[in-house]
Enzyme design. Structure first.
Site, PDB file in Angstrom:
ATOM      1  N   LYS A  44      88.015  41.380  36.303  1.00  0.00           N
ATOM      2  CA  LYS A  44      87.119  40.265  35.988  1.00  0.00           C
ATOM      3  C   LYS A  44      85.660  40.708  35.885  1.00  0.00           C
ATOM      4  CE  LYS A  44      86.086  38.392  40.589  1.00  0.00           C
ATOM      5  NZ  LYS A  44      84.660  38.746  40.544  1.00  0.00           N
ATOM      6  N   THR A  45      85.250  41.653  36.743  1.00  0.00           N
ATOM      7  CA  THR A  45      83.857  42.109  36.693  1.00  0.00           C
ATOM      8  C   THR A  45      83.576  42.802  35.370  1.00  0.00           C
ATOM      9  OG1 THR A  45      83.822  42.395  39.102  1.00  0.00           O
ATOM     10  CG2 THR A  45      82.102  43.501  37.843  1.00  0.00           C
ATOM     11  N   ARG A  83      93.708  43.984  48.453  1.00  0.00           N
ATOM     12  CA  ARG A  83      92.639  44.992  48.533  1.00  0.00           C
ATOM     13  C   ARG A  83      93.221  46.387  48.311  1.00  0.00           C
ATOM     14  NH1 ARG A  83      89.615  42.450  46.646  1.00  0.00           N
ATOM     15  NH2 ARG A  83      91.323  40.959  46.516  1.00  0.00           N
ATOM     16  N   GLN A 122      91.981  33.189  45.713  1.00  0.00           N
ATOM     17  CA  GLN A 122      91.114  33.951  46.617  1.00  0.00           C
ATOM     18  C   GLN A 122      90.000  33.088  47.218  1.00  0.00           C
ATOM     19  OE1 GLN A 122      90.216  38.196  45.514  1.00  0.00           O
ATOM     20  NE2 GLN A 122      90.984  37.559  43.523  1.00  0.00           N
ATOM     21  N   ASP A 127      80.063  33.815  38.641  1.00  0.00           N
ATOM     22  CA  ASP A 127      81.189  34.584  39.174  1.00  0.00           C
ATOM     23  C   ASP A 127      81.676  33.931  40.468  1.00  0.00           C
ATOM     24  OD1 ASP A 127      83.054  36.582  39.400  1.00  0.00           O
ATOM     25  OD2 ASP A 127      81.647  38.097  40.126  1.00  0.00           O
ATOM     26  N   GLU A 128      82.936  34.205  40.838  1.00  0.00           N
ATOM     27  CA  GLU A 128      83.523  33.686  42.085  1.00  0.00           C
ATOM     28  C   GLU A 128      83.359  32.167  42.180  1.00  0.00           C
ATOM     29  OE1 GLU A 128      85.264  35.664  43.670  1.00  0.00           O
ATOM     30  OE2 GLU A 128      84.438  37.680  43.591  1.00  0.00           O
TER      31      GLU A 128
END
Length: 693
Positions: free
Chosen positions: A38-39, A649, A258, A227-228
């Protein structure tokens, strides 16, 4: 020949990522699973707007939730375009950093100076205690920290003091919160200060009350990327909606799976309702995971399969099948820590061997101290009496992380690392900026910038070793409040009736502050720190020959290093930038992926990071999921999402550890494997019991 930026920016993107990058106008929702790139997608989209569609970079705003995330985005955009924009590029920062920047320009609309202070949690508690005293509430009957949290939650919901009293207060505690909240806000105004939550709520208030100011910001920032988005609370949601209302060129990226910050007001329902808020929105799903093995992805999907409310998506990967997830039962937290440390040593040494190093020179065997008296006995020592000493490099340990649900679980792990000589970094421990000597220096700096800041004044003057005590400080504060004069005027007032050493101490302090205010325009921040430490007497006080004193002086030197790297130039602008950066410091900022060593951190702090091998410790009922969530379906759902974050992670290996009993806060609790362990697919786990006897 010009480089083909269009092709370069799309190279390596999959079909869904490329689609998200190329949409220019209108609302866009990108539902991005863990490890789905996504980044990279967000950065490529930002660059694509600039290069392919000739969008003025300064009209683009990109907002994320961590300072590290914002810095990574800046670096990636600059690298992708081969240009360091500086002030001519897109504005990239956290909600709080961006809002603070806006407030520095618009504070006058609220009756504040532009050089306002930003209070951290300790400062908030100090002011809350003062507010409690003012309204007659004992700190013994109500915990100040509980009131801080209640007010923070209210601000996240955009609930002002008057509304809190009318709509929220219904029992003894909330009625007290309502009284304190009102007085607390009055004291913030007197001190010309904002707390962390005020940065958002006050910018919303300015925009709502002043349509002309809002329109100015809307016209400036025509393209907005968030973002997020699953982590936005109501205040941040309204902030975003107001700013994007005119052009609706809003691209939000996030993963409801998340969403793990409900306890601080985040509402993942905002991302699920995005298509309702913007009926014309285009929705794109990024479901291909590039980070983890097939085993880890399957296990993560299995845990989320039982979530009640979630977006419909399925994570998948073309990566290798990978190792089975190791579920390990140990006796207690000591055995758990020992297992983790020895496994890390083994894996690190195997990696060293693979790099053609000599393992025999890397590993030593040492007897645990309490069993040294048996060293020369004829009996063979059992394995549990022996600790392996790590002799490898810090760099080899960068691949590993130990995740736990609460910070209290780190103690046994730290002790095991120290015993084995295993370098580690503890994320979220005593923060650098919370150390006493650092807060003393910062108090001076904040008071120099904002002489109305009574919290900073009190800390600064009490840190001076010149005989000024709390009674004198309280008299100064009372006089300033009663006469409605500044703190500097109160300190110099004859009405205090102070003589002797206390008078000399006050005279020295006020002379120092006035001199530093006068000299500020020609001083760099690091030079100002030197002046404060040397002339304020801190250096003499800490130069006492003790190790503690030397360590504190070293910390102040490190503060100067930070100042030189973050605040170039001189005067108020440089000082303000430095103090703002310090105020917006986050736990995750202490994680240094270049430093090496085994990383110890909570699952919350690990969000957004990745490691080759992840150890999840304390995977037990009552710990993970946490006992506070067991009777609350909504909170239990968040624990499930937290487990998903922990698992995802990992790139290569996952260890899930649980104990048969655990001592924490002085009590022993029986251990029961977490329900989330029970939901892992049997074909993808390897169960073992480690018995020290």
């Amino acid at each position: 020949m010009k480089p083909n930026y269009k092709q370069n920016l799309l190279d390596g993107l999959n079909k869904d990522q490329a689609q998200a990058v190329q949409i220019v106008d209108g609302p866009v929702l990108v539902l991005a699973g863990a490890g789905s790139g996504k980044t990279r997608t967000l950065v490529s989209r930002l660059a694509y707007l600039i290069v392919e569609h000739k969008i003025d970079p300064v009209s683009i705003l990109a907002v994320t939730f961590t300072n590290k995330g914002a810095q990574e985005m800046r670096n990636r955009v600059s690298s992708l375009l081969g240009k360091n924009f500086g002030t001519t590029g897109p504005l990239i920062g956290t909600f709080h950093a961006v809002s603070c920047r806006f407030l520095r320009q618009e504070a006058k609309a609220l009756g504040y100076p532009i050089h306002f202070s930003i209070y951290d949690e300790d400062d908030q508690k100090s002011l809350i205690k003062e507010a409690m005293r003012d309204v007659g509430i004992s700190t013994k009957s109500v915990q100040p920290g509980a009131i801080v949290n209640a007010i923070s939650r209210a601000k996240a919901e955009l609930i002002l003091p008057t509304e809190y009293g009318a709509e929220v207060a219904y029992d003894y505690f909330t009625e007290n919160v309502a009284r304190v909240y009102t007085r607390y806000q009055e004291l913030l105004r007197i001190n010309k200060a904002f707390d962390f939550d005020d940065l958002i709520i006050n910018m919303v208030k300015i925009w709502q009350d002043s349509p002309s100011i809002l329109e100015r910001y809307q016209k400036h920032f025509r393209y907005i990327l968030i973002d997020e988005y699953q982590d936005v609370n109501k205040a941040q949601y309204i902030w975003t909606k107001l700013l994007a209302a005119k052009y609706k060129n809003l691209c939000v990226v996030g993963d409801d799976w998340q969403s793990i910050y409900g306890w601080r007001g985040a509402d993942f329902g905002n991302i699920l309702r995005f298509a309702e808020d913007y009926s014309e929105a285009k929705v794109i799903k990024l479901e291909q995971n590039y980070r983890s093995t097939k085993v880890i992805v399957a296990a993560s999907n299995a845990v989320m399969a039982k979530a009640e409310l979630k977006a419909d998506k399925t994570l998948w990967t073309n990566n290798i099948l990978g190792d089975l997830i190791k579920v390990v039962e140990v006796e207690d937290e000591v055995a758990e820590a020992r297992f983790v440390v020895e496994e890390v040593i083994k894996l690190a040494e195997l990696a060293t061997v693979n790099n053609k190093s000599n393992i025999s020179k890397r590993l030593e065997i040492e007897i645990i101290p309490e069993y040294e008296d048996r060293l020369y006995s004829s009996e063979k020592l059992p394995d549990y009496m022996i600790v392996k000493r790590y002799q490898g490099s810090r760099e080899a340990l960068r691949r590993f992380v130990v995740l736990y649900r609460t910070n209290a679980q780190s103690r046994a792990l730290e002790e095991a690392c120290l015993r084995a000589g295993l370098p580690y970094q503890l994320v979220g421990a005593i923060r650098f900026y919370e150390r006493r000597e650092i807060k003393d220096v910062l108090a001076y700096l904040r008071f120099i910038l904002n002489p109305d800041d009574r919290i900073s004044f009190e800390r600064a003057i009490l840190s001076s070793p010149r005989g000024v005590g709390l009674g004198t400080v309280e008299a100064i504060l009372s006089l300033a409040k009663e006469k409605k004069i500044s703190l500097l005027e109160a300190v110099a007032s004859e009405e205090l009736g102070i003589s002797g050493s206390r008078y000399e101490g006050l005279t020295f302090f006020i002379s120092l502050i006035r001199r530093l205010i006068k000299d500020l325009p020609k001083l760099q921040v690091s030079e100002l720190i030197d002046e404060v430490v040397l002339r304020g007497g801190m250096h003499d006080r800490l130069s006492d020959g003790s190790k503690e004193g030397s360590a504190r002086l070293e910390n102040i030197e490190e503060l100067k290093t930070v100042a030189n790297s973050r605040a170039s130039g001189q005067g108020k602008v440089a000082l303000e930038k430095f103090l703002t950066d310090v105020s917006l410091w986050q736990d995750q900022d202490s994680f240094d992926d270049e430093k090496g060593g085994l990383t110890l951190m909570t699952v919350h702090a690990a969000k957004g990071l990745e490691f080759a091998t992840v150890f999840i410790v304390g995977f037990e009922e009552g710990f993970f999921p946490h006992t506070s969530s067991l009777d609350n379906p909504k909170e239990l759902e968040e624990e499930r999402r937290l487990a998903y974050v922990a698992l995802t992670r990992a790139k290569e290996k996952v260890y899930c550890l649980h104990t048969t009993s655990r001592r924490i806060f002085g009590k022993v609790y029986p251990g029961l494997p977490s329900r989330f362990i029970g939901e892992l697919p049997e074909e993808y786990i390897d169960v073992s019991i480690v018995n020290p006897f």
